[in-house]
Structure formats: structure tokens, C-alpha cells
Design a protein around this motif. Sequence first.
Motif, mmCIF file in Angstrom:
data_model
loop_
_atom_site.group_PDB
_atom_site.id
_atom_site.type_symbol
_atom_site.label_atom_id
_atom_site.label_comp_id
_atom_site.label_asym_id
_atom_site.label_seq_id
_atom_site.Cartn_x
_atom_site.Cartn_y
_atom_site.Cartn_z
ATOM 1 N N LEU A 28 27.083 21.068 -24.261
ATOM 2 C CA LEU A 28 28.159 20.842 -23.302
ATOM 3 C C LEU A 28 28.369 22.069 -22.420
ATOM 4 O O LEU A 28 28.238 23.201 -22.876
ATOM 5 N N ILE A 29 28.711 21.823 -21.170
ATOM 6 C CA ILE A 29 29.134 22.899 -20.270
ATOM 7 C C ILE A 29 30.655 22.984 -20.331
ATOM 8 O O ILE A 29 31.346 21.990 -20.125
ATOM 9 N N THR A 30 31.171 24.151 -20.653
ATOM 10 C CA THR A 30 32.612 24.337 -20.740
ATOM 11 C C THR A 30 33.023 25.496 -19.834
ATOM 12 O O THR A 30 32.255 25.927 -18.981
ATOM 13 N N GLN A 31 34.240 26.000 -20.016
ATOM 14 C CA GLN A 31 34.764 27.063 -19.167
ATOM 15 C C GLN A 31 35.037 28.321 -19.982
ATOM 16 O O GLN A 31 35.491 28.249 -21.129
ATOM 17 N N GLY A 32 34.758 29.471 -19.388
ATOM 18 C CA GLY A 32 35.074 30.751 -20.014
ATOM 19 C C GLY A 32 35.668 31.691 -18.985
ATOM 20 O O GLY A 32 35.176 31.761 -17.850
ATOM 21 N N ILE A 33 36.719 32.391 -19.335
ATOM 22 C CA ILE A 33 37.317 33.371 -18.430
ATOM 23 C C ILE A 33 36.400 34.586 -18.376
ATOM 24 O O ILE A 33 36.000 35.127 -19.408
ATOM 25 N N TRP A 34 36.074 35.019 -17.172
ATOM 26 C CA TRP A 34 35.141 36.136 -16.995
ATOM 27 C C TRP A 34 35.850 37.445 -17.311
ATOM 28 O O TRP A 34 36.809 37.821 -16.660
ATOM 29 N N GLY A 35 35.342 38.155 -18.328
ATOM 30 C CA GLY A 35 35.934 39.399 -18.804
ATOM 31 C C GLY A 35 36.343 39.248 -20.259
ATOM 32 O O GLY A 35 37.433 38.769 -20.571
ATOM 33 N N ILE A 36 35.444 39.617 -21.165
ATOM 34 C CA ILE A 36 35.661 39.345 -22.579
ATOM 35 C C ILE A 36 36.843 40.152 -23.136
ATOM 36 O O ILE A 36 37.083 41.293 -22.741
ATOM 37 N N LEU A 37 37.599 39.514 -24.025
ATOM 38 C CA LEU A 37 38.672 40.154 -24.773
ATOM 39 C C LEU A 37 38.299 40.122 -26.255
ATOM 40 O O LEU A 37 37.437 39.339 -26.665
ATOM 41 N N PRO A 38 38.927 40.941 -27.081
ATOM 42 C CA PRO A 38 38.606 40.921 -28.518
ATOM 43 C C PRO A 38 38.820 39.541 -29.125
ATOM 44 O O PRO A 38 39.694 38.779 -28.685
#
Length: 211
Positions: A52-62
Motif C-alpha cells: 500500500l502507498i500511505t502518507q508520511g510526514i517528511w522529517g523523522i521524529l523519535p
Amino acid sequence: MIYSLSNKSNLSSLVETLGTSFKYPILYKPRLKIEGYKEQSLSIITVEEPDLITQGIWGILPHNYEGSWKKFQRLKNTLHVHKNELRNNNLYNEALQKRRCLIIVTGFYAYYLNNNSITNFLIEKDMQKPFYLAGVYNVLEDGFVTCSVINTDADESLDSINNLHKVMPLQIPEIFKAVWLHKKSTIEEIDYILSKPYVTKFNIQEIVSYS
């Protein structure tokens, strides 16, 4: 900020080309320029949901982080990480082993500094086809996904237009997609992919203005 990304494909073209459906199709919008410092979302495929293609906020957090994205980014910009730094920071090391992702784009930007001006270049493939960038991700306490692009050294084809930053995103070719997204892939297999940057031909276009 090192470089920006681009994803100009419409939803139907993206699904047809990649052979993968969207988890949240209503959220997808083509964008000529994606600037991570504005807290933007990217289209990604994760180890947890490789079909599946989903969404991720660009800029990883812990992982399981509960704080503000903006406040964290002021302390440490995590839009990009060089492949040589993945093992030196717990933020990325665990994610590389357990939470890898593919970031879908049709291009990325490079910048050329000449005297007192900067020229923007958009780097794409033939026919503006989408391709995969290597990424890692974490999941926040509220379930949102945050991710980083993995960089490698820029190849010679970009030297003449990329003197501001000597890096480029690490591509994952289709042949390595399943290995990158497989939960049981060994770290030796992942290291092999990281150590062999995929060489491809780019189309380079100078961008005078964009919106």
C-alpha cells in the motif's frame, strides 16, 4: 534543508505505473515542489504495509514521540540523513533495521551557486516517471508516520549543477524493492543496497520560477 522533492504524477498514473494502490487516495495531490521545512507529507511504502502507498510526514521524529514536529526540527533537521550516518544515531539505526520505507517521487531539486545567485534545477527521469527513494520512518504515539530520505554522494552527472550540496537521494530500483521492504531482510542485505548506489540517467531542467 538540503534539497526539495517533486511528485507530479496524478493518482491514476501513479497506481498504474507502480502497480500499488493508495491507502488514503483522497489525501494524494500532485506537487511540483515539496519543501520539507513546511511540514509536508510524502507518499511512502512501509515495511509494515508493503502493498500500500500511505502518507508520511517528511522529517523523522523519535519512535513513539509525543512532542511537536516543529520544535524537534528546530533542534535537529531530520529531512535527510547521509547513509554513512545511519549507524551513528539511535534515531536512524533502529529505524534502518526495523522501519524502512520507499519514498515515491518524480524528481528532486539541486542548487547551483554562482557568485551571488542560486539557480534551481529539477532532476527527473524520462517521461517524468515516478521512482523510489530509500527512506526510514518512525511511528509517533498518535499513530502518525514520520520519515527521512537517505542520501548518498552525488554522482558525476550532477557535479556541474549541484555545487551547493554534494549529495543526492539514494534510489532503490525495482529489483531491490522487495528486499528493502521485507521485515526479515538481514542488515548485510540492506548494507549491500546502501553500498551500491543505483546509477541512472536524469533529465535536468533549470527552473526559473515555480509555485
